[in-house]
Design an enzyme around this catalytic site. Structure first.
Site, PDB file in Angstrom:
ATOM      1  N   SER A 144       0.844  -1.194   0.000  1.00 49.75           N
ATOM      2  CA  SER A 144       0.000   0.000   0.000  1.00 49.75           C
ATOM      3  C   SER A 144       0.877   1.240   0.000  1.00 49.75           C
ATOM      4  CB  SER A 144      -0.895   0.017   1.240  1.00 49.75           C
ATOM      5  OG  SER A 144      -1.615   1.245   1.347  1.00 49.75           O
ATOM      6  N   TYR A 157      -1.818  -0.706  10.414  1.00 53.13           N
ATOM      7  CA  TYR A 157      -1.908  -0.924   8.963  1.00 53.13           C
ATOM      8  C   TYR A 157      -0.675  -0.377   8.256  1.00 53.13           C
ATOM      9  CZ  TYR A 157      -3.739  -0.949   4.210  1.00 53.13           C
ATOM     10  OH  TYR A 157      -3.912  -1.173   2.864  1.00 53.13           O
TER      11      TYR A 157
END
Length: 266
Positions: A144, A157
């Protein structure tokens, strides 16, 4: 470098195949001619997808209803894959949480690390020796843009995706001249069930609609990137800006900005 040629005996494995980018990767690789092993928790979704694509594409599709955040379940799958002829591994399963880490559910945060980081590592270790021995294979790791910078209120995350990003790019260099390749897919906002799973109802308001890309686009660019032997695939203009910002903006500046943004997500 190109993707390994599909054969009757080889398989492409996609984790998180029941929705989002994983679902789109499944469709793309089936149409490429690969027989598949689909991995996700929701067996009903996997079965429906497998039946449709098997009929449409004429490929063999196996399903594995596995919660990859659970070590015992994951270990059984890794043992199986280590003994199979895996041509492609798409390490795609993952989820996010938002909010202050001090008040987060510790069990949920640990599950996130297990799925986003440890499972990626375990599955890669399971299939990589066989790929190198055969001199052919491709691994896709879905990281990501969040892994490129600190993520206050999105800390677990961001940290887990930093691991995924670095693992993928490190392996890309390590595997040069082996016939095996590793590609990082590092998207920004993608239209999936991500916000629902993350319990982030305000994410749509924080990130304007034009900045999102579709799961189909992300998957198509990922498959094309693997076929070209690329190190990193970043779909969409906004994700490219995020990547540059994460690389070159001072951490002391980007951290407070993202803290302000992520506070508005929940």
């Amino acid at each position: 470098m190109s993707l390994p040629t599909p054969t009757r005996d080889t398989r492409a494995v996609i984790t998180g195949a029941s929705s989002g980018i994983g679902y789109a990767l499944t469709e793309g690789l089936a149409r490429y001619g690969y027989s598949l092993i689909l991995v996700a928790r929701r067996e009903d979704r996997l079965r429906a997808l497998a039946e449709r694509l098997s009929a449409e594409c004429g490929v063999e599709i196996e399903i594995r209803a596995v919660d990859l955040a659970q070590r015992d379940e994951r270990a059984k799958l890794c043992d199986e894959l280590a003994g199979r002829d895996i041509a492609v591994l798409c390490n795609n399963a993952g989820f996010a949480t938002y909010g202050e880490l001090a008040t987060a559910n510790p069990a949920r945060e640990r599950q996130q690390v297990e799925l986003n980081s440890v499972a990626v590592h375990d599955l890669t270790l399971a299939v990589l020796p066989g790929m190198v021995e055969r001199g052919a294979g491709a691994i896709l790791i879905t990281g990501s843009t969040a892994g490129n910078q600190p993520g206050p209120h999105n800390a677990t995350y961001a940290a887990s995706k930093a691991f995924a990003n670095t693992l993928a790019e490190s392996l890309h260099g390590e595997l040069a001249e082996t016939g095996v390749q590793c590609t990082l897919l590092a998207p920004g906002p993608v239209r999936t069930e991500y916000a629902e799973v993350a319990e982030a109802p305000n994410l749509d308001r924080v990130v304007p609609g034009p900045l999102w890309v579709s799961a189909d686009r992300a998957a198509a660019e990922a498959i094309a990137g693997m076929a070209a032997g690329r190190r990193r695939v970043v779909p969409g203009a906004f994700a490219k800006v995020q990547t540059l910002g994460g690389q070159y903006t001072p951490r002391g500046l980007v951290g407070p900005i993202l803290r302000t943004v992520y506070r508005k997500v929940k």
